[in-house]
Design an enzyme around this catalytic site. Sequence first.
Site, PDB file in Angstrom:
ATOM      1  N   HIS A   1       0.845  -1.197   0.000  1.00  0.00           N
ATOM      2  CA  HIS A   1       0.000   0.000   0.000  1.00  0.00           C
ATOM      3  C   HIS A   1       0.878   1.244   0.000  1.00  0.00           C
ATOM      4  O   HIS A   1       1.949   1.266   0.609  1.00  0.00           O
ATOM      5  CB  HIS A   1      -0.921  -0.010   1.233  1.00  0.00           C
TER       6      HIS A   1
ATOM      7  N   GLU B   1      -4.209   1.930  -7.088  1.00  0.00           N
ATOM      8  CA  GLU B   1      -4.633   3.029  -6.222  1.00  0.00           C
ATOM      9  C   GLU B   1      -3.696   4.215  -6.446  1.00  0.00           C
ATOM     10  O   GLU B   1      -2.605   4.253  -5.861  1.00  0.00           O
ATOM     11  CB  GLU B   1      -4.557   2.607  -4.754  1.00  0.00           C
TER      12      GLU B   1
HETATM   13  P1  13P Z   1      -9.659   5.926   0.852  1.00  0.00           P
HETATM   14  O1  13P Z   1     -10.839   5.212   0.226  1.00  0.00           O
HETATM   15  O2  13P Z   1      -9.903   6.390   2.235  1.00  0.00           O
HETATM   16  O3  13P Z   1      -9.135   6.997  -0.071  1.00  0.00           O
HETATM   17  O4  13P Z   1      -8.497   4.822   0.976  1.00  0.00           O
HETATM   18  C1  13P Z   1      -8.291   3.950  -0.085  1.00  0.00           C
HETATM   19  C2  13P Z   1      -7.247   3.000   0.267  1.00  0.00           C
HETATM   20  O5  13P Z   1      -6.143   3.356   0.640  1.00  0.00           O
HETATM   21  C3  13P Z   1      -7.576   1.578   0.192  1.00  0.00           C
HETATM   22  O6  13P Z   1      -6.411   0.835   0.282  1.00  0.00           O
END
Ligand code: 13P
Length: 256
Positions: free
Chosen positions: A97, A169
């Site tokens: 992450h 992401e």
């Molecule tokens: P948010 O949805 O709070 O932006 O976080 C997303 C995330 O980091 C999922 O791994």
Amino acid sequence: MRQTWIGTSWKMTKTLAESSSFARGLAARAHQDGWAGVQPFVIPPSTSLRLVADVLDGSGVLVGAQNAHWEDEGAWTGEVSVPLVVDAGARLVEIGHSERRTHFGETDETVRLKVSAALRHGCIPLLCVGEPEEVFARGGSTAFVLAQVEAAMRGLGPDEQRRVIVAYEPVWAIGEHGRAARPEDVSGVFEQLAAEFGSRVRALLYGGSVDAGNAARTLEVPHVHGLFVGRAAWTLPGFLKILDIAVSHGATCGST
Ligand code: 13P
């Protein structure tokens, strides 16, 4: 048709009592609704992993860990290993992450080692990738993201790669200071992810400021097989709403 993966990481939130209440509510709804075509997953903090896994046992909701070390055991103070999180009920391990890459020195190499460790112990690696704002601004997102996935899966055989879930992401879209991506911001990356890895991995997910207002349109981006949600799914009603959106989406169109 592929199933749609809808999951949430609770990050560094939720006491045991809060975790229990969420998990019990979710288990009750799982037995009632089942969420046809949708695979829900929940990733609690390590302190409530065992509790949440026990409550959700038999519900069809997968439970995961937010991180695990690449070694199986040893003198690594403060770390947890894949065997330890499996023992606590994890069936999935989140790896790479952006918050871990940014604040805890996670590199492409440690991510690769952790993906291998997860696979070695029968866990699904949830491999998180994404480009920072400056890379997005200069149009380099696709090359950056493909290189991260390639690095994380280096040396894996086809059967191992097929167990990996990739969550794209964008760093600029994550968290309270992030801004939600528009479909056109991310469709090119998904196009290329699908071309390079679509048939090799289990699923391609999107994460970053997903909420009930943008979940449906994000699921409509070609090659998006699910959503990885933070804040908007930290309440049970918030998570249930996004699960319901995914069920409706699956009922009207198949994901590619
Ligand atoms: P948010 O949805 O709070 O932006 O976080 C997303 C995330 O980091 C999922 O791994």
